[in-house]
Structure formats: C-alpha cells, structure tokens
Design a protein around this motif. Structure first.
Motif, short mmCIF file in Angstrom:
data_model
loop_
_atom_site.label_atom_id
_atom_site.label_comp_id
_atom_site.label_asym_id
_atom_site.label_seq_id
_atom_site.Cartn_x
_atom_site.Cartn_y
_atom_site.Cartn_z
N ASP A 14 0.84 -1.21 0.00
CA ASP A 14 0.00 0.00 0.00
C ASP A 14 0.87 1.25 0.00
N GLY A 17 2.57 1.78 -3.34
CA GLY A 17 1.64 2.39 -4.29
C GLY A 17 1.53 3.89 -4.08
N LYS A 18 1.44 4.33 -2.85
CA LYS A 18 1.39 5.77 -2.55
C LYS A 18 2.68 6.45 -2.99
N THR A 21 2.64 6.97 -6.65
CA THR A 21 1.76 8.09 -7.01
C THR A 21 2.49 9.41 -6.79
N PHE A 58 1.57 -2.93 -11.53
CA PHE A 58 1.51 -2.16 -10.28
C PHE A 58 1.89 -0.70 -10.53
N THR A 59 2.99 -0.47 -11.27
CA THR A 59 3.41 0.92 -11.51
C THR A 59 2.42 1.65 -12.42
N ARG A 61 -0.79 1.10 -12.52
CA ARG A 61 -1.96 1.39 -11.70
C ARG A 61 -1.72 2.58 -10.77
N HIS A 62 -0.54 2.67 -10.19
CA HIS A 62 -0.29 3.70 -9.18
C HIS A 62 0.39 4.96 -9.73
N TYR A 139 -2.68 9.35 -13.18
CA TYR A 139 -2.07 8.45 -12.21
C TYR A 139 -2.91 8.33 -10.97
#
Length: 140
Positions: A14, A17-18, A21, A58-59, A61-62, A139
């Motif tokens: 989590d 992911g932040k 972003t 993953f990258t 998505r975030h 993003y």
C-alpha cells in the motif's frame, strides 16, 4: 533504539503504491524520483520487481506509467514527505522499518516531533522507458 514488528506485505505494498503516485506527481513537475528510504517498503519493491509483469501492472496502476528501480545512494533531507502528508496524512511506521521488520524508533520519534525526515537511501524510481519527464495521462 528499535523494536521488532511483524512485517505486513499489504502495508508495504500500500505504501509503495502511494510512493509511486508521489513519484508520478514529481516526474510530472519535472523533478527527479523521490528517495526510497524504507528498507521494508524497498524489500516489497524488490519482490515485485522479480515479477516484471506484476511490477509493470503495479506501476501503471499507481503511477500511470512504467517505473524502474534505480540505484541512487545518498543521505539527507527527504523532500517529498510534505507531498505525501498532503495526500495521505503522516508517514506510518512502515517508512521507518528495515527489511527485517525492525522499527527505527529514534527516527520515527524525530519525524513525529519535527515533521521532517533525514535519512539514507540506496535507490529511487525512474521512468521505465526514459520518460521520467513526460507527464502521464492519469495516475489517480
């Protein structure tokens, strides 16, 4: 100095992911990728990098783009913390945890007291295709 915690891959992912972003926002503003100073979150990143398809998904998505894991050693003031706090609130304990699950309670207490982070790092994200200064479509 520190206490042991039980690693939680969900928390680290989590936070990663932040972090991605925040990375996208910095790249879009023409800045370099932020410094990865958490051993625990970096360990989760290394696990993800081992599966290129999962890492790319993953990258995307975030961060809205491919990101690569780049060697980038240094130490000093972690300037992206204020952007993180604006978006998500105070940094959680995971940011002050090493790859073995040990929390640096002194660094965590210093952050909670001053709102600033001074740390060492050995990597940071960079654009996966050399596109680290080209804005992403989205993003969020």
């Amino acid at each position: 100095m520190s206490t042991a915690t039980t690693p939680s891959s969900t928390v680290e992912l989590d936070e990663l992911g932040k972090f991605f972003t925040i990375t996208a926002r910095r790249i879009d503003a023409g800045d370099i990728g932020p410094q990865m100073f958490s051993g625990a979150i970096d360990a989760a990143w290394h696990t993800l990098v081992a599966d290129p398809a999962a890492h790319e998904a993953f990258t995307l998505r975030h961060a809205g783009r491919k990101l690569a894991h780049a060697e980038s050693a240094g130490s000093g003031f972690i300037s992206w913390v204020s952007a993180y706090e604006e978006a998500y609130g105070p940094l959680p304990e995971a940011w002050f945890t090493d790859a073995n699950g040990t929390v640096n309670t002194e660094a965590l207490a210093r952050y909670r007291h001053t709102g600033q982070v001074w740390a060492e790092w050995d990597c940071s994200p960079t654009g996966g295709d050399g596109d680290d200064v080209a804005p992403a479509a989205s993003y969020l």
